[in-house]
Design a protein around this motif. Structure first.
Motif, PDB file in Angstrom:
ATOM      1  N   UNK A 446       0.726 -27.938   7.529  1.00 21.02           N
ATOM      2  CA  UNK A 446      -0.033 -26.999   7.009  1.00 21.02           C
ATOM      3  C   UNK A 446       0.470 -25.408   7.652  1.00 21.02           C
ATOM      4  N   UNK A 447       1.285 -25.606   8.575  1.00 22.34           N
ATOM      5  CA  UNK A 447       2.013 -24.320   9.217  1.00 22.34           C
ATOM      6  C   UNK A 447       3.246 -23.879   8.760  1.00 22.34           C
ATOM      7  N   UNK A 448       3.907 -24.683   7.613  1.00 24.59           N
ATOM      8  CA  UNK A 448       5.187 -24.414   7.178  1.00 24.59           C
ATOM      9  C   UNK A 448       5.283 -23.337   6.070  1.00 24.59           C
ATOM     10  N   UNK A 449       4.162 -23.654   5.092  1.00 22.50           N
ATOM     11  CA  UNK A 449       4.213 -22.797   3.888  1.00 22.50           C
ATOM     12  C   UNK A 449       3.174 -22.874   3.018  1.00 22.50           C
ATOM     13  N   UNK A 484      -7.767 -28.016   8.245  1.00 25.12           N
ATOM     14  CA  UNK A 484      -8.709 -27.658   7.099  1.00 25.12           C
ATOM     15  C   UNK A 484      -8.800 -26.117   6.903  1.00 25.12           C
ATOM     16  N   UNK A 485      -8.979 -25.588   8.301  1.00 25.16           N
ATOM     17  CA  UNK A 485      -9.044 -23.964   8.170  1.00 25.16           C
ATOM     18  C   UNK A 485      -8.019 -23.331   7.546  1.00 25.16           C
ATOM     19  N   UNK A 486      -6.796 -23.954   7.789  1.00 29.33           N
ATOM     20  CA  UNK A 486      -5.383 -23.309   7.194  1.00 29.33           C
ATOM     21  C   UNK A 486      -5.217 -23.711   5.799  1.00 29.33           C
ATOM     22  N   UNK A 487      -5.752 -24.875   5.353  1.00 29.41           N
ATOM     23  CA  UNK A 487      -5.486 -25.188   4.057  1.00 29.41           C
ATOM     24  C   UNK A 487      -6.542 -24.553   3.055  1.00 29.41           C
ATOM     25  N   UNK A 488      -7.712 -24.064   3.383  1.00 26.57           N
ATOM     26  CA  UNK A 488      -8.707 -23.257   2.575  1.00 26.57           C
ATOM     27  C   UNK A 488      -8.358 -21.830   2.564  1.00 26.57           C
ATOM     28  N   UNK A 489      -7.160 -21.438   3.043  1.00 26.01           N
ATOM     29  CA  UNK A 489      -6.706 -20.149   2.945  1.00 26.01           C
ATOM     30  C   UNK A 489      -6.226 -19.969   1.518  1.00 26.01           C
ATOM     31  N   UNK A 490      -5.731 -20.939   0.998  1.00 25.53           N
ATOM     32  CA  UNK A 490      -5.050 -21.236  -0.270  1.00 25.53           C
ATOM     33  C   UNK A 490      -6.396 -21.178  -1.288  1.00 25.53           C
ATOM     34  N   UNK A 491      -6.378 -20.195  -2.327  1.00 22.64           N
ATOM     35  CA  UNK A 491      -7.653 -20.361  -3.286  1.00 22.64           C
ATOM     36  C   UNK A 491      -7.810 -21.627  -4.013  1.00 22.64           C
ATOM     37  N   UNK A 492      -7.058 -22.287  -4.449  1.00 20.86           N
ATOM     38  CA  UNK A 492      -7.167 -23.246  -5.222  1.00 20.86           C
ATOM     39  C   UNK A 492      -7.906 -24.541  -4.446  1.00 20.86           C
ATOM     40  N   UNK A 493      -7.465 -24.437  -3.239  1.00 20.90           N
ATOM     41  CA  UNK A 493      -8.036 -25.570  -2.075  1.00 20.90           C
ATOM     42  C   UNK A 493      -9.412 -25.161  -1.753  1.00 20.90           C
ATOM     43  N   UNK A 494      -9.760 -23.753  -1.753  1.00 23.34           N
ATOM     44  CA  UNK A 494     -11.096 -23.437  -1.425  1.00 23.34           C
ATOM     45  C   UNK A 494     -12.120 -24.047  -2.604  1.00 23.34           C
ATOM     46  N   UNK A 495     -11.377 -23.703  -3.682  1.00 25.65           N
ATOM     47  CA  UNK A 495     -12.406 -24.050  -4.843  1.00 25.65           C
ATOM     48  C   UNK A 495     -12.506 -25.766  -4.945  1.00 25.65           C
ATOM     49  N   UNK A 523     -12.940 -23.150  14.797  1.00 28.13           N
ATOM     50  CA  UNK A 523     -12.208 -23.442  13.400  1.00 28.13           C
ATOM     51  C   UNK A 523     -12.998 -23.921  12.267  1.00 28.13           C
ATOM     52  N   UNK A 524     -14.137 -24.443  12.614  1.00 28.61           N
ATOM     53  CA  UNK A 524     -15.189 -24.656  11.537  1.00 28.61           C
ATOM     54  C   UNK A 524     -15.849 -23.540  11.034  1.00 28.61           C
ATOM     55  N   UNK A 530     -13.736 -18.460   5.215  1.00 30.87           N
ATOM     56  CA  UNK A 530     -12.940 -18.383   4.180  1.00 30.87           C
ATOM     57  C   UNK A 530     -13.528 -18.586   2.769  1.00 30.87           C
ATOM     58  N   UNK A 531     -14.471 -19.486   2.946  1.00 29.49           N
ATOM     59  CA  UNK A 531     -15.441 -20.119   1.781  1.00 29.49           C
ATOM     60  C   UNK A 531     -16.211 -18.832   1.311  1.00 29.49           C
TER      61      UNK A 531
END
Length: 572
Positions: A446-449, A484-495, A523-524, A530-531
């Motif tokens: 998750x921390x790579x890109x 999870x908190x890192x992944x939902x920073x990406x718009x399509x993952x939030x959706x 982190x929760x 982010x949501x």
């Protein structure tokens, strides 16, 4: 008749008495010869001329000492040859003293004459050494002596232990093949049980030198036992320099090249211990050790234990950059990538560790490993169908993180080989240890890109991370929440996350103080925050929050912040 019996008894009695006298005289002569040899050796170090010849004479005097020690317990009364040999040695030593004095005082008549005299006494010493060897061997056979004398007991004195080691040295020097082998076996047995025997052997002149010489023996069993003894001595830091001083590196490498499988294992084990200090790396390389070790690693007929030891030596040599470059030139990378595919667990694990060490802090080597198929080989270890052990998978995952996660190029190669699918499989279906390891890798990924986060979202990582938010392990909960908190920073993952009604509800439930599971609260909250960047996310939070009374303060705060963020974006 009676007179005849009396005469016979008298004769026997006088014969016994004569034997006792001869034995006593012989012991006295033996002691005198030993003292003279020791004194002559000491005196010879003061001689400045004819250095090579005196060095040769000193070596022969050392052999004579061992020979005299070996026949110490022989019966002089029953062995006239022994008495005459000892007397001849004393006579020659007397002549030698005279020659030594004249060399020190430079009072000899001419160089050629002195050289001739020195050659003459050297030849005599050779003949005495041969005589003593024959007497000793014949005595063993005649009297049925054991191949090796009885070993001292546990409570034996140091003198007894020293006498035992000296006896072994005598047998090693002048014994036959079987005697030498048994003496080496006995030596290895005692040093494996008590380190004091090693210390004594080190203190005895030429013992370790002789042990090292046996590494070049044409007799397989003698070579193996010598290599075994060397490997045990090399295990002690304080004795490594003694082995090195005896010139052990080159013979060990010759064993690697031509010895038996067992001999090679002992030789490699010795080298692994001796190269823990990188100062000795050059000596191994200079004698062809790198080539010999790589040959072992590339030979499919070599056992896993030998390959493992060879890997260990090569890994110790890696820290010398010039040697590392030579390994690369010799094809080490392809050799170890092939070993990664091995079915032998030990070889597989050691090869993975080696490649990791080789690539440490070296981008060029990382690229070479990727180019030669190293990444593909490591990913195959992770394949659930590969039957690799849990330990091998763990090593492969660590290697992949170290080799691939710092470069976008290697990360893309990794994704193309199905790496995501394997990680996700163990996250879903693995044993607890495999699952936690997969989670750690997912967390690092998750921390790579941002591209990696998108790929993880597409692959289905988020539902698995959500499941881990409520486990017993605090470490697992925290890693899952942070990933999870890192992944939902990406718009399509939030959706994608918001589309599942249960996801938001679970987050809010975990934030309820009544749940007592607040270790990953930070982190929760970050995930919920982010949501709120989307209207649908805020609505889901409001609707889900109605049923979570204890978390209302947190939710209201998040909603207010989300509304403020939305207004700011609108005005902008």
């Amino acid at each position: 008749m009676k007179n005849k019996m009396v005469e016979e008894k008298s004769y026997i009695g006088s014969k016994d008495e004569q034997n006792k006298q001869e034995s006593s005289a012989g012991k006295s002569g033996l002691s005198r010869a030993t003292e003279m040899i020791t004194s002559l050796i000491s005196l010879s170090h003061s001689i400045k001329v004819f250095a090579v010849k005196w060095q040769s004479i000193r070596s022969k005097l050392d052999e004579l000492l061992s020979g005299l020690a070996a026949v110490e317990n022989c019966d002089f009364g029953d062995n006239p040859l022994l008495s005459s040999t000892v007397q001849a040695i004393i006579n020659t030593l007397t002549d030698s003293y005279d020659l030594a004095r004249r060399c020190i005082d430079l009072s000899y008549s001419g160089k050629l004459l002195m050289q001739s005299d020195l050659d003459r006494i050297s030849a005599k010493f050779n003949s005495y050494i041969k005589n003593l060897s024959e007497i000793y061997s014949a005595g063993l056979l005649t009297h049925g002596y054991a191949i090796v004398v009885s070993r001292p007991g546990i409570a034996s004195s140091r003198d007894d232990m020293k006498f035992y080691i000296k006896d072994l040295l005598s047998r090693l020097k002048i014994g036959g093949k079987e005697m030498k082998k048994q003496a080496l076996i006995a030596f290895n047995e005692v040093i494996s049980e008590d380190e004091k025997y090693i210390k004594i052997a080190v203190e005895i002149r030429n013992f370790i030198v002789l042990l090292v010489e046996f590494l070049d023996s044409q007799e397989t069993e003698i070579q193996e036992e010598a290599a075994k003894g060397a490997s045990m001595i090399a295990s002690f830091e304080s004795y490594k320099n003694v082995l090195l001083g005896a010139g052990i590196i080159a013979p060990l490498i010759r064993v690697l090249e031509c010895g038996s499988e067992l001999g090679k294992e002992f030789a490699a084990r010795s080298l692994q211990k001796l190269t823990e200090n990188s100062d000795n790396a050059w000596s191994v390389s200079a004698h062809g050790g790198v080539t010999a070790l790589l040959k072992i690693c590339s030979n499919s007929n070599c056992g896993g234990e030998l390959v493992s030891l060879a890997c260990g030596v090569l890994k110790n040599l890696l820290w010398v950059q010039e040697i590392k470059r030579f390994m690369v030139e010799e094809g080490a990378i392809s050799v170890f990538i092939k070993l990664v595919r091995s079915k032998d667990e030990v070889s597989q694990i050691n090869s993975i560790e080696f490649l990791q060490s080789m690539a440490f802090g070296d981008e060029l080597t990382r690229q070479l490993i990727a180019r030669e198929g190293g990444i593909r080989a490591l990913v195959r270890v992770l394949d659930p169908k590969s039957m690799s052990s849990s330990k091998a998978r763990e090593m492969a995952l660590r290697a992949i993180v170290n080799l691939c996660f710092s470069s976008t190029n290697t990360l893309n190669i990794l994704m193309n080989y199905g790496f995501m699918d394997h990680i996700l499989y163990f996250l879903r279906n693995g044993e607890v240890s495999d699952q936690e390891l997969a989670l750690k890798v997912a967390f690092r990924l998750c921390g790579t890109s941002e591209e990696a986060k998108k790929a993880m979202g597409d692959a289905g990582f988020m539902p698995e991370l959500v499941k881990l938010l409520d486990t017993k392990s605090f470490e697992v909960r925290e890693m899952a929440a942070e990933a999870l908190s890192s992944m939902v920073l990406v718009p399509r993952n939030r959706k994608r996350f918001v589309q599942n009604d249960q996801n938001v509800g679970l987050l809010l439930q975990l934030l309820d103080p009544a749940e007592g599971n607040s270790g990953n609260k930070k982190f929760l909250l970050s995930t919920l925050m982010s949501l709120t960047s989307s209207n649908s996310g805020r609505k889901k939070i409001v609707n889900s929050g109605d049923g979570v009374e204890g978390a209302s303060c947190e939710i209201n705060h998040i909603i207010r912040q989300g509304n403020m963020l939305a207004d700011a974006l609108t005005n902008k």
